[in-house]
Design a protein around this motif. Structure first.
Motif, PDB file in Angstrom:
ATOM      1  N   THR A  40      -0.684   1.218   0.417  1.00  0.00           N
ATOM      2  CA  THR A  40       0.505   1.766  -0.237  1.00  0.00           C
ATOM      3  C   THR A  40       1.660   1.822   0.761  1.00  0.00           C
ATOM      4  O   THR A  40       1.450   1.931   1.969  1.00  0.00           O
ATOM      5  CB  THR A  40       0.232   3.174  -0.791  1.00  0.00           C
ATOM      6  OG1 THR A  40      -0.094   4.060   0.296  1.00  0.00           O
ATOM      7  CG2 THR A  40      -0.913   3.145  -1.784  1.00  0.00           C
ATOM      8  N   GLU A  69      -5.045   5.591   8.771  1.00  0.00           N
ATOM      9  CA  GLU A  69      -5.508   5.439   7.384  1.00  0.00           C
ATOM     10  C   GLU A  69      -6.795   6.224   7.121  1.00  0.00           C
ATOM     11  O   GLU A  69      -7.546   5.890   6.210  1.00  0.00           O
ATOM     12  CB  GLU A  69      -5.720   3.958   7.069  1.00  0.00           C
ATOM     13  CG  GLU A  69      -4.441   3.137   7.158  1.00  0.00           C
ATOM     14  CD  GLU A  69      -4.663   1.651   6.942  1.00  0.00           C
ATOM     15  OE1 GLU A  69      -5.790   1.169   7.240  1.00  0.00           O
ATOM     16  OE2 GLU A  69      -3.727   0.975   6.486  1.00  0.00           O
ATOM     17  N   ASN A 110       6.427   6.608   2.222  1.00  0.00           N
ATOM     18  CA  ASN A 110       7.793   7.044   1.931  1.00  0.00           C
ATOM     19  C   ASN A 110       8.663   7.040   3.180  1.00  0.00           C
ATOM     20  O   ASN A 110       9.874   6.809   3.107  1.00  0.00           O
ATOM     21  CB  ASN A 110       7.781   8.448   1.314  1.00  0.00           C
ATOM     22  CG  ASN A 110       7.149   8.473  -0.059  1.00  0.00           C
ATOM     23  OD1 ASN A 110       7.128   7.458  -0.750  1.00  0.00           O
ATOM     24  ND2 ASN A 110       6.630   9.617  -0.463  1.00  0.00           N
ATOM     25  N   HIS A 167      -2.774   9.342   3.856  1.00  0.00           N
ATOM     26  CA  HIS A 167      -2.185   8.034   3.517  1.00  0.00           C
ATOM     27  C   HIS A 167      -3.232   7.084   2.932  1.00  0.00           C
ATOM     28  O   HIS A 167      -4.335   6.949   3.476  1.00  0.00           O
ATOM     29  CB  HIS A 167      -1.564   7.396   4.757  1.00  0.00           C
ATOM     30  CG  HIS A 167      -1.058   6.005   4.517  1.00  0.00           C
ATOM     31  ND1 HIS A 167       0.018   5.734   3.694  1.00  0.00           N
ATOM     32  CD2 HIS A 167      -1.501   4.798   4.971  1.00  0.00           C
ATOM     33  CE1 HIS A 167       0.228   4.439   3.665  1.00  0.00           C
ATOM     34  NE2 HIS A 167      -0.668   3.841   4.422  1.00  0.00           N
ATOM     35  N   VAL A 168      -2.891   6.456   1.832  1.00  0.00           N
ATOM     36  CA  VAL A 168      -3.791   5.511   1.161  1.00  0.00           C
ATOM     37  C   VAL A 168      -3.473   4.103   1.647  1.00  0.00           C
ATOM     38  O   VAL A 168      -2.327   3.630   1.526  1.00  0.00           O
ATOM     39  CB  VAL A 168      -3.651   5.603  -0.369  1.00  0.00           C
ATOM     40  CG1 VAL A 168      -4.563   4.581  -1.046  1.00  0.00           C
ATOM     41  CG2 VAL A 168      -3.968   7.011  -0.846  1.00  0.00           C
TER      42      VAL A 168
END
Length: 410
Positions: free
Chosen positions: A382, A374, A385, A378-379
């Motif tokens: 969330t 993180e 995908n 990548h947030v």
């Protein structure tokens, strides 16, 4: 996903991706990572031989822009002290591998060798069929990518800046940058002369090595080459737009192949939000291509070859390099080395690091396990995908989790 054209290029490329033999620099003693003599290893109580290894992305995992991330040194130093193999596998580039590893060794304070390092354009070094021809290199700071290509063995390398300097009218919107381009541009190996195509500058391959800085200029020059006759600048193919031909005649007249080294749309820079990368430039180029040719709705595609994560040839290359490095650092123990069973791919980008590891099927039977940190693209909070095996805070947590999974103590 990228169109792999010509169809045999990726297969030929994958079959040629052979890692170089580890250089002597990888034996530098540091943090307990020295290579001991066989006699010492025979008499000492040897630690277990790890059946696992790591592949780390760099930006957003070990560094953010040019600054090392907290606990990156701790993670790599621990692995080296335990003789657990790892490589760095990045979609970044723009410098020669030797320059990158020297910089990372200094910043991360662990010894890193070129045998442990794979960047986006490393596979270009194997494309011997173009080394005696004229190629165009796009992207990067000034002409550093040209210098990388020359170190790879390419003998005639042209950049869009060279073309602009020689013919400023080719792109009227970068005139204010001419003084900048003149500081590093070189004379063209041939003129651009539409009245005499046989003597005009001919491009045999286009390589996007790194993120372009001048999107307008680079887009225009790439389009000029792709719409030309046989890659001859100053010409326009008469086959373009012919409905009776495949792809409506576009890229059907001996135009050169177009290679992208990196598909990343976004990357983690110093700014608090992700920034557009080489994938952003490719999307923009494809948008202009579609506007000029009619695009997919008109039955026209932009034929290209995209390298880097998540594409299979990059993971094949990385796996071979990792196996060679593993044999080098732990192969001095008596007895069988054993097979490499698992590689933990630690990354911050679900569209490259995680997707690539999740979809790669190793020909050697190695399990590639994806670990998402993180500290980059990548947030936190969330839903990714492409779900990884594990989401952790940072690279040290990734290492600690993985070695625990393998039954090792941190």
């Amino acid at each position: 996903m990228a169109v792999r054209a010509p169809g045999s290029s990726m297969l030929r490329l994958a079959s040629r991706l052979r890692p170089p033999a580890p250089s002597p620099r990888s034996c530098v003693p540091c943090h307990g990572y020295r290579i001991q003599s066989r006699r010492t290893l025979q008499s000492a109580s040897a630690p277990p031989i790890p059946e696992f290894a790591f592949a780390f992305d760099i930006d957003g995992v070990l560094v953010r822009s040019s600054d090392p991330l907290p606990r990156a040194h701790q993670a790599l130093a621990y692995l080296q002290s335990q003789r657990i193999p790892f490589i760095l596998l990045t979609n970044g580039g723009g410098k020669h591998e030797s320059e990158r590893v020297d910089d990372l060794t200094r910043k991360l304070e662990v010894p890193i060798d070129t045998s442990m390092f794979v960047q986006s354009h490393t596979p270009f070094a194997d494309m011997d069929e173009y080394k005696d021809k004229t190629v165009m290199v796009v992207g990067g700071v000034e002409d550093r990518c040209r210098l990388v290509a020359e170190k790879y063995g390419f003998k005639s390398v042209v950049t869009p800046g060279d073309i602009l300097t020689a013919y400023p009218e080719v792109w009227p919107f970068s005139q204010q940058l001419l003084s900048y381009y003149k500081t590093f541009s070189r004379p063209l190996p041939a003129p651009i002369d539409s009245s005499s195509p046989p003597s005009s500058l001919k491009i045999d391959a286009i390589f996007v090595y790194n993120d372009p800085r001048d999107w307008g200029l680079d887009t225009q020059i790439i389009l000029d080459v792709l719409l030309s006759e046989q890659g001859i600048l100053g010409t326009y193919s008469g086959k373009n737009g012919q409905a009776s031909l495949p792809n409506k005649g576009f890229q059907q007249d001996g135009q050169p192949p177009l290679y992208f080294s990196n598909p990343d749309l976004l990357w983690a820079a110093k700014y608090n939000l992700p920034r557009l990368g080489q994938g952003g430039f490719r999307e923009a180029l494809e948008g202009v291509w579609a506007a000029l040719t009619g695009g997919e709705k008109n039955g026209v595609e932009l034929k290209k070859i995209v390298m880097g994560k998540p594409h299979r040839p990059t993971y094949e290359f990385a796996e071979k390099r990792l196996m060679a490095h593993r044999k080098h650092i732990i192969g001095q123990y008596d007895g069988p080395l054993g097979n490499l069973k698992r590689v933990y791919m630690v990354g911050d980008n679900t569209e490259s690091d995680i997707l690539g590891a999740n979809s790669y099927v190793s020909g050697e039977g190695v399990d590639w396990a994806s670990v998402l940190v993180e500290t980059g693209v990548h947030v936190r909070g969330t839903a990714p995908n492409h779900p990884p095996r594990k989401i952790v805070k940072d690279v040290w947590d990734a290492v600690a989790w993985a070695v625990t999974q393998e039954g090792w103590k941190v």
